[in-house]
Design a protein around this motif. Structure first.
Motif, mmCIF file in Angstrom:
data_model
loop_
_atom_site.group_PDB
_atom_site.id
_atom_site.type_symbol
_atom_site.label_atom_id
_atom_site.label_comp_id
_atom_site.label_asym_id
_atom_site.label_seq_id
_atom_site.Cartn_x
_atom_site.Cartn_y
_atom_site.Cartn_z
ATOM 1 N N GLU A 1 -43.937 -25.157 18.052
ATOM 2 C CA GLU A 1 -44.925 -24.091 18.141
ATOM 3 C C GLU A 1 -45.143 -23.553 16.736
ATOM 4 O O GLU A 1 -44.182 -23.219 16.046
ATOM 5 C CB GLU A 1 -44.444 -22.991 19.068
ATOM 6 N N PHE B 1 -47.568 -21.087 14.002
ATOM 7 C CA PHE B 1 -48.581 -20.086 13.676
ATOM 8 C C PHE B 1 -48.987 -20.403 12.252
ATOM 9 O O PHE B 1 -48.159 -20.330 11.335
ATOM 10 C CB PHE B 1 -48.023 -18.668 13.788
ATOM 11 N N GLU C 1 -51.548 -19.865 9.012
ATOM 12 C CA GLU C 1 -52.541 -19.063 8.306
ATOM 13 C C GLU C 1 -53.308 -20.036 7.424
ATOM 14 O O GLU C 1 -52.768 -20.571 6.450
ATOM 15 C CB GLU C 1 -51.864 -17.978 7.462
ATOM 16 N N PRO D 1 -56.177 -17.439 10.842
ATOM 17 C CA PRO D 1 -54.974 -17.877 11.542
ATOM 18 C C PRO D 1 -55.272 -18.598 12.860
ATOM 19 O O PRO D 1 -56.294 -18.359 13.488
ATOM 20 C CB PRO D 1 -54.241 -16.559 11.807
ATOM 21 N N PHE D 2 -54.352 -19.475 13.235
ATOM 22 C CA PHE D 2 -54.415 -20.104 14.551
ATOM 23 C C PHE D 2 -53.019 -20.516 14.983
ATOM 24 O O PHE D 2 -52.106 -20.616 14.175
ATOM 25 C CB PHE D 2 -55.396 -21.286 14.577
ATOM 26 N N ARG D 3 -52.877 -20.715 16.278
ATOM 27 C CA ARG D 3 -51.616 -21.175 16.867
ATOM 28 C C ARG D 3 -51.811 -22.585 17.398
ATOM 29 O O ARG D 3 -52.891 -22.923 17.880
ATOM 30 C CB ARG D 3 -51.201 -20.276 18.025
ATOM 31 N N GLU E 1 -55.484 -22.673 19.312
ATOM 32 C CA GLU E 1 -56.314 -21.506 19.578
ATOM 33 C C GLU E 1 -56.295 -20.562 18.380
ATOM 34 O O GLU E 1 -55.259 -20.370 17.741
ATOM 35 C CB GLU E 1 -55.875 -20.783 20.838
ATOM 36 N N ALA F 1 -56.012 -17.265 16.395
ATOM 37 C CA ALA F 1 -55.130 -16.104 16.649
ATOM 38 C C ALA F 1 -55.853 -14.821 16.399
ATOM 39 O O ALA F 1 -56.832 -14.731 15.723
ATOM 40 C CB ALA F 1 -53.902 -16.200 15.772
#
Length: 134
Positions: free
Chosen positions: A105, A107, A109, A114-116, A132, A134
């Motif tokens: 997982e 995160f 930048e 940002p996105f996950r 997706e 963030a």
């Protein structure tokens, strides 16, 4: 202001190998989806597999055979590969190991925000489960 992350040929997972491969119809992808595909490819490509960039790649699948995979070491290797992409400003990575597969997982930048993303890596299959903003 929106930053362009680039446009590339999509690299969906090949159902036979479970690895990213060129879209046979040469479909295009851009934005965070394109960056997520590029980051996924970095962590299933063996180090040194690209002749013009021998530092590219770290195949996390190699860790699946370890009797007790170090999730901390794997997370550090994944983060290092992701930060090597010039579009990534920072990344946080968490890795868990269960049922002989890794769940990664992240995160991220990016220069566009940002996105996950969530990735599953198994001995026979791999999947980019979600991406997706963030």
């Amino acid at each position: 202001m929106s930053v362009d992350l680039g446009l590339d040929i999509s690299t969906p997972l090949d159902p036979d190998t479970g690895l990213p491969d060129l879209d046979p119809f040469f479909g295009l992808v851009d934005g965070i989806e394109q960056l997520a595909q590029a980051l996924f490819a970095r962590i299933v490509t063996p180090t040194g597999a690209l002749l013009d960039d021998l530092s590219y790649g770290h195949d996390v699948r190699e860790n699946l055979n370890d009797s007790s995979p170090s999730t901390t070491r794997i997370a550090a290797a994944v983060r290092s590969q992701w930060l090597a992409d010039e579009r990534v400003l920072d990344a946080q990575v968490a890795v868990t190991f269960a049922d002989e597969s890794l769940r990664i997982e992240g995160f991220v930048e990016s220069s566009a925000g940002p996105f996950r993303l969530v990735i599953a890596i198994g001995a026979l299959t791999s999947a980019l489960l979600s991406v997706e903003a963030a």
